[in-house]
Design an enzyme around this catalytic site. Structure first.
Site, PDB file in Angstrom:
ATOM      1  N   ILE A  36      40.742  42.022  33.757  1.00 22.28           N
ATOM      2  CA  ILE A  36      41.720  41.419  32.848  1.00 22.28           C
ATOM      3  C   ILE A  36      41.066  40.399  31.929  1.00 22.28           C
ATOM      4  CG2 ILE A  36      43.769  39.944  32.705  1.00 22.28           C
ATOM      5  CD1 ILE A  36      44.475  42.747  33.488  1.00 22.28           C
ATOM      6  N   ASP A  85      31.894  27.936  41.182  1.00 28.59           N
ATOM      7  CA  ASP A  85      33.090  28.088  42.012  1.00 28.59           C
ATOM      8  C   ASP A  85      34.169  27.186  41.431  1.00 28.59           C
ATOM      9  OD1 ASP A  85      35.077  28.070  43.961  1.00 28.59           O
ATOM     10  OD2 ASP A  85      33.655  28.078  45.635  1.00 28.59           O
ATOM     11  N   SER A 162      48.718  34.354  35.175  1.00 30.01           N
ATOM     12  CA  SER A 162      49.693  34.270  36.257  1.00 30.01           C
ATOM     13  C   SER A 162      50.057  35.676  36.737  1.00 30.01           C
ATOM     14  CB  SER A 162      50.937  33.508  35.773  1.00 30.01           C
ATOM     15  OG  SER A 162      51.833  33.258  36.825  1.00 30.01           O
ATOM     16  N   LYS A 180      50.693  31.468  42.198  1.00 29.96           N
ATOM     17  CA  LYS A 180      51.071  31.710  40.806  1.00 29.96           C
ATOM     18  C   LYS A 180      52.295  30.890  40.401  1.00 29.96           C
ATOM     19  CE  LYS A 180      47.827  34.768  40.023  1.00 29.96           C
ATOM     20  NZ  LYS A 180      46.626  34.395  39.242  1.00 29.96           N
ATOM     21  N   ILE A 209      48.865  47.011  35.566  1.00 34.20           N
ATOM     22  CA  ILE A 209      47.928  47.394  34.514  1.00 34.20           C
ATOM     23  C   ILE A 209      46.988  48.471  35.048  1.00 34.20           C
ATOM     24  CG2 ILE A 209      46.222  46.580  32.858  1.00 34.20           C
ATOM     25  CD1 ILE A 209      49.050  45.392  32.502  1.00 34.20           C
TER      26      ILE A 209
END
Length: 292
Positions: A36, A85, A162, A180, A209
């Protein structure tokens, strides 16, 4: 790398956005090696933006940066910053410094580092829950916090990645739903507090997706066929859908948009996702019973 998930010059020549839309802009992207966030970064770079790809895995981060740089006119437009990180503020802060040293500023921030897995509440350990919340929520906080100084200068924009799992009960996803939900709240808070400084803060919430790591990890073999019945637009989303929405949020077209969660899921959440339904409720009953 699945080429179906990447972009090429047609995004500009056949798309909605002019080639130099983001010329002179710089993006700081955590999780940029993921499917993404990579396509989000590709879209920005194709439209003239420079970008810093920040990630934990050195090989994946460097490979992503190398691949994305091939899309840019300036082959030095993409910087790989590995071994970071997002749970460690100092590491993120150092990545910001490297970005500014290289490109001089930061205009756009994508907080996209995330962790997820399939697990029911009975088997979810406190440490596993904490891990997801720390990567997703604390990592998003650290990213925004570390970039704040530069965003003040540029009057920039933050985009948090999110999901829709906290809009209703989704089996096996309580950990990521909680994380989220916190990200959405954080984004809205920053929209209010940072708005007077000229900084915009928004979220993007992808749905199902196709050909992404998340869908492969969370969906069963029969998912695609059955999921379509739960999507009003009757198709799975594409990474290009995410790219287009990302460009919109950062573009002048959205200059008056802040504190918003842009859901890119074909309307799926209104009918309830199909995520986890192949295992529901039998797997939960078996799990709960075994714990008695």
């Amino acid at each position: 790398m699945n080429t179906a998930n990447t972009l090429d010059g047609k995004f500009v020549t056949e798309g909605s956005w002019r080639p130099d839309l983001f010329k002179g802009k710089v993006a700081f992207v955590t999780g940029g090696a993921g499917t993404i966030c990579r396509v989000q970064t590709e879209a920005l770079v194709l439209l003239g933006c420079k970008a810093a790809i920040v990630g934990r895995d050195q090989e994946r981060t460097e490979q992503a940066a190398k691949g994305i740089s091939q899309l840019a006119k300036d082959k030095d437009a993409v910087l790989a910053i590995a071994n970071v990180d997002v749970r460690n503020f100092e590491q993120v802060e150092n990545a910001v410094k490297k970005t500014v040293e290289k490109f001089g500023k930061i205009d756009f921030v994508i907080a996209g580092a995330a962790g997820n897995f399939v697990c029911d509440f009975a088997n979810l350990s406190p440490n596993a829950f904490k891990s997801v919340v720390d990567i997703d929520l604390l990592g998003s906080f650290n990213t925004a916090k570390a970039c704040l100084k530069e965003l003040k200068k540029s009057k920039g924009s933050i985009l948090f990645v999110s999901a829709t799992f906290h809009y209703y009960g989704v089996p096996f996803q309580g950990h990521v739903g909680a994380a989220k939900a916190g990200i959405d709240a954080l984004a809205k808070n920053l929209a209010v507090e940072l708005g007077p400084l000229g900084i915009r803060s928004n979220c993007i919430a992808p749905g199902a997706i196709d050909n992404t790591e998340g869908l492969k990890r969370l969906a069963g073999k029969k998912y695609k066929e059955k999921a379509l019945a739960k999507i009003p637009l009757q198709r799975l989303g594409s990474t290009r859908d995410i790219a287009e929405s990302t460009v919109y949020i950062f573009s002048p077209a959205a200059s008056y948009v802040t504190g918003t969660v842009l859901v890119v899921d074909g309307g799926m959440w209104h009918l309830g996702t199909y995520f986890g339904h192949e295992l529901y409720p039998e797997a939960l009953i078996k799990s709960m019973t075994s714990k008695l």
